[in-house]
Design an enzyme around this catalytic site. Structure first.
Site, PDB file in Angstrom:
ATOM      1  N   ASP A  27      14.590  88.723 164.299  1.00 61.89           N
ATOM      2  CA  ASP A  27      15.447  88.919 165.473  1.00 61.89           C
ATOM      3  C   ASP A  27      15.259  90.331 166.040  1.00 61.89           C
ATOM      4  O   ASP A  27      15.184  90.524 167.256  1.00 61.89           O
ATOM      5  CB  ASP A  27      16.930  88.709 165.129  1.00 61.89           C
ATOM      6  CG  ASP A  27      17.416  87.310 165.481  1.00 61.89           C
ATOM      7  OD1 ASP A  27      16.586  86.373 165.432  1.00 61.89           O
ATOM      8  OD2 ASP A  27      18.604  87.153 165.803  1.00 61.89           O
ATOM      9  N   TYR A  74      18.656  80.818 151.120  1.00 63.56           N
ATOM     10  CA  TYR A  74      18.966  79.682 151.992  1.00 63.56           C
ATOM     11  C   TYR A  74      19.132  78.384 151.209  1.00 63.56           C
ATOM     12  O   TYR A  74      19.844  77.488 151.629  1.00 63.56           O
ATOM     13  CB  TYR A  74      17.860  79.485 153.035  1.00 63.56           C
ATOM     14  CG  TYR A  74      18.055  80.256 154.317  1.00 63.56           C
ATOM     15  CD1 TYR A  74      18.080  81.643 154.310  1.00 63.56           C
ATOM     16  CD2 TYR A  74      18.214  79.592 155.530  1.00 63.56           C
ATOM     17  CE1 TYR A  74      18.251  82.347 155.481  1.00 63.56           C
ATOM     18  CE2 TYR A  74      18.388  80.300 156.705  1.00 63.56           C
ATOM     19  CZ  TYR A  74      18.398  81.674 156.678  1.00 63.56           C
ATOM     20  OH  TYR A  74      18.572  82.365 157.849  1.00 63.56           O
ATOM     21  N   ASP A 126      14.618  86.334 158.521  1.00 62.12           N
ATOM     22  CA  ASP A 126      15.530  85.910 159.586  1.00 62.12           C
ATOM     23  C   ASP A 126      16.026  87.134 160.354  1.00 62.12           C
ATOM     24  O   ASP A 126      15.986  87.172 161.584  1.00 62.12           O
ATOM     25  CB  ASP A 126      16.702  85.143 158.958  1.00 62.12           C
ATOM     26  CG  ASP A 126      17.684  84.647 160.002  1.00 62.12           C
ATOM     27  OD1 ASP A 126      17.233  84.146 161.051  1.00 62.12           O
ATOM     28  OD2 ASP A 126      18.901  84.782 159.778  1.00 62.12           O
ATOM     29  N   LYS A 151      13.635  94.035 148.533  1.00 59.19           N
ATOM     30  CA  LYS A 151      14.514  95.082 148.007  1.00 59.19           C
ATOM     31  C   LYS A 151      14.251  95.185 146.504  1.00 59.19           C
ATOM     32  O   LYS A 151      15.129  94.887 145.690  1.00 59.19           O
ATOM     33  CB  LYS A 151      15.976  94.749 148.295  1.00 59.19           C
ATOM     34  CG  LYS A 151      16.387  94.933 149.750  1.00 59.19           C
ATOM     35  CD  LYS A 151      16.690  96.380 150.131  1.00 59.19           C
ATOM     36  CE  LYS A 151      17.982  96.865 149.498  1.00 59.19           C
ATOM     37  NZ  LYS A 151      18.208  98.321 149.811  1.00 59.19           N
ATOM     38  N   ASP A 153      15.563  97.441 154.204  1.00 57.87           N
ATOM     39  CA  ASP A 153      16.393  98.285 155.075  1.00 57.87           C
ATOM     40  C   ASP A 153      15.520  99.305 155.810  1.00 57.87           C
ATOM     41  O   ASP A 153      15.680  99.540 157.012  1.00 57.87           O
ATOM     42  CB  ASP A 153      17.516  98.974 154.275  1.00 57.87           C
ATOM     43  CG  ASP A 153      17.025  99.701 153.033  1.00 57.87           C
ATOM     44  OD1 ASP A 153      15.864  99.480 152.610  1.00 57.87           O
ATOM     45  OD2 ASP A 153      17.806 100.496 152.472  1.00 57.87           O
TER      46      ASP A 153
HETATM   47  C1  IPM Z   1      16.288  80.998 162.788  1.00 56.60           C
HETATM   48  C2  IPM Z   1      17.746  80.608 162.899  1.00 56.60           C
HETATM   49  C3  IPM Z   1      18.085  79.650 161.771  1.00 56.60           C
HETATM   50  C4  IPM Z   1      17.927  80.392 160.467  1.00 56.60           C
HETATM   51  C5  IPM Z   1      19.463  78.981 161.866  1.00 56.60           C
HETATM   52  C6  IPM Z   1      19.670  78.289 163.183  1.00 56.60           C
HETATM   53  C7  IPM Z   1      19.698  78.048 160.718  1.00 56.60           C
HETATM   54  O1  IPM Z   1      18.533  81.757 162.900  1.00 56.60           O
HETATM   55  O2  IPM Z   1      15.439  80.088 162.837  1.00 56.60           O
HETATM   56  O3  IPM Z   1      16.000  82.186 162.686  1.00 56.60           O
HETATM   57  O4  IPM Z   1      18.836  81.099 160.014  1.00 56.60           O
HETATM   58  O5  IPM Z   1      16.851  80.281 159.879  1.00 56.60           O
HETATM   59 MG    MG Z   2      17.439  83.599 162.956  1.00 56.73          MG
END
Ligand code: IPM
Ligand code: MG
Length: 377
Positions: free
Chosen positions: A252, A140, A248, A191, A224
C-alpha cells in the site's frame, strides 16, 4: 482458447471490471487473441445471492480457468457479517485453494504522473520496483486463531504467524528469478530481530541465495525500516520479497508512491504443474472503495494493467502486454485523468471515458503494429 473467469466483486470492482472486459474484447477482435470471458460472483455480491462470499461452484470454475481476473471485494454494507462470511473471505479462499503463494505487486511511476505523488518529484520520478508478497501463509492463515472467552468478562483474540522452510523457499525462488530478469537485486524483509518466524525467513532466504542464486545481490531489512526507506528513498530497491502481512502494508505504501492506488496492478501466481499450467489470479491492488462506488469516477487503469499482466505472465503474449502498457502510458501523457490522479490543467474523465481513451490509443498503436499469426491461441 484461454478461458478467463472474471469476478468483478463489489463496489468499484464492478465498474473497473467492465472497462477491463472491453479492453479484453478489443484484443480478441483486433489482435486475434484466443480468449473467452466468463463471469461469476465473489464477495458481498455473492453473499447477497448465495449467503456465502464464494460458492463451491465458483471456486471450481476458478480452479478450471486458465486465469482469473478479479475486481475488488468488501463494503460497509457487509461490515457486520460474521467473520466467516465476510466478503474478504471469498478472496482469501480463492488465494488459498488455488495455492497462489506469490503475489507480484509492481510500483511503477509513469513520467506523466510523477507530480501526482504526494512525495517530492525527485524521490519518485523514474521509480520502478516490485514487491513479491507471500500470499498463502503467515498470520493470514496461521492456526490457532480465533476469539475466546477467558472469564471475568475478558476475551482473547489470537492469530498465529507461522512459516515453514518450504513456504519461504518457494516464494524466495520466484523473487530471485524475477530479480534476475530485472536489475538483479533482491531485498528480503522481515522482523528477524523480534520474531522467530522472521529469523527463520532470513536464514532460509540466505541459504537459498547461497545454493541457487549467488549471482543475485541480496540484502536483508527489518520491515519497519523498509516502511521508512520506501518513503525516504524508494529508488534504492529493485525487488522486495516479504511475508503476507508485511507485504500487505508495504505494498500500500509503495502504491502511493506512484500517485494513486488506482494505478497498481497485481498478479498472484501458483506453482507450475506437470502440464506446464500455472494457476493465476490478477487483481488491482486497490479495494472496493464504497465511498465512490457507482459514481463512474473510479480509475480502471489498475484493473486494465492487471489484465496486461495476465497477457504477459499467464499466456506469454508479451508484445500485446507491452502494447497495452504503452497505450496506458500514452493516454496519461496526453493529459487524460480520472479523479484520483487529476492535476490542474488536465482533462478529467469518467471510468468509462478512461477505458475508451485506452482503446482509442490501442487502435492507433495497432495501426502501426501489424497483427501476427499466433500459435496456441
Ligand atoms: C490486499 C487486500 C486484502 C488483503 C484484503 C481485501 C483481504 O488488502 O489484497 O492487499 O489484506 O490481502
Ligand atoms: Mg492490502
Amino acid at each position: 482458447m484461454k478461458n478467463i473467469l472474471c469476478l468483478p466483486g463489489d463496489g468499484i470492482g464492478i465498474e473497473v471490471m467492465a472497462e477491463a472486459r472491453r479492453v479484453g474484447d478489443w484484443f480478441v477482435k483486433n489482435r486475434g487473441l484466443g480468449m473467452r470471458f466468463e463471469e461469476g460472483l465473489v464477495g458481498g455480491s455473492s453473499y447477497d445471492v448465495h449467503a456465502t462470499p464464494l460458492t463451491d461452484q465458483t471456486m471450481q470454475r476458478a480452479m478450471d480457468a486458465d486465469a482469473v481476473l478479479l475486481g475488488a471485494v468488501g463494503g460497509t454494507k457487509w461490515d457486520n457479517l460474521d467473520f466467516k462470511v465476510k466478503p474478504e473471505r471469498g478472496l482469501l479462499r480463492l488465494r488459498k485453494d488455488m495455492d497462489l503463494f506469490a503475489n507480484l505487486r509492481p510500483a511503477f511511476v509513469y513520467p506523466a504522473l510523477a507530480e501526482a505523488s504526494t512525495l517530492k518529484l525527485d524521490v519518485v520520478s523514474g521509480l520502478d520496483i516490485l514487491i513479491v508478497r507471500e500470499l498463502t501463509g503467515g498470520v493470514y492463515f496461521g492456526e490457532p486463531r480465533g476469539i475466546s472467552d477467558i472469564g471475568n468478562g475478558q476475551r482473547r483474540g489470537i492469530n498465529t504467524q507461522v512459516y515453514t522452510t518450504a513456504e519461504i523457499h518457494r516464494v524466495g525462488r520466484v523473487a530471485f528469478d524475477i530479480a534476475r530478469k530485472r536489475n538483479n537485486r533482491l531485498c528480503s524483509v522481515e522482523k528477524a530481530n523480534v520474531m522467530e518466524s522472521g529469523l527463520l525467513w532470513r536464514e532460509e532466504i540466505t541459504k537459498l541465495h547461497k545454493a541457487e542464486f549467488a549471482d543475485v545481490e541480496l540484502s536483508h531489512m527489518y520491515a519497519d525500516n523498509c516502511a521508512m526507506q520506501l518513503v525516504r528513498n524508494p529508488k534504492q530497491f529493485d525487488v522486495i520479497v516479504t511475508d503476507n502481512l508485511f507485504g500487505d502494508l508495504l505494498s500500500d505504501a509503495a502504491a502511493m508512491l506512484t500517485g494513486s492506488l488506482g494505478m497498481l496492478p497485481s498478479a498472484s501466481l501458483g506453482a507450475t504443474d506437470k502440464n506446464g499450467k500455472r494457476r493465476a489470479l490478477y487483481e488491482p491492488v486497490h479495494g472496493s472503495a464504497p465511498d465512490i462506488a457507482g459514481k463512474g469516477v473510479a480509475n480502471p487503469l489498475a484493473t486494465i494493467l492487471s489484465f496486461g499482466m495476465m497477457l504477459r505472465y499467464s499466456f506469454g503474449w508479451s508484445d500485446d502486454a507491452d502494447m497495452l502498457e504503452k497505450a496506458v502510458g500514452n493516454v496519461l501523457e496526453s493529459g487524460v485523468r480520472t479523479r484520483d490522479i487529476q492535476q490542474a490543467g488536465k482533462k478529467l474523465v469518467s471510468t468509462k471515458e478512461m477505458g475508451e481513451a485506452v482503446m482509442n490509443e490501442l487502435e492507433r498503436l495497432a495501426a502501426m503494429a501489424p497483427r501476427r499469426e499466433r500459435s496456441g491461441a
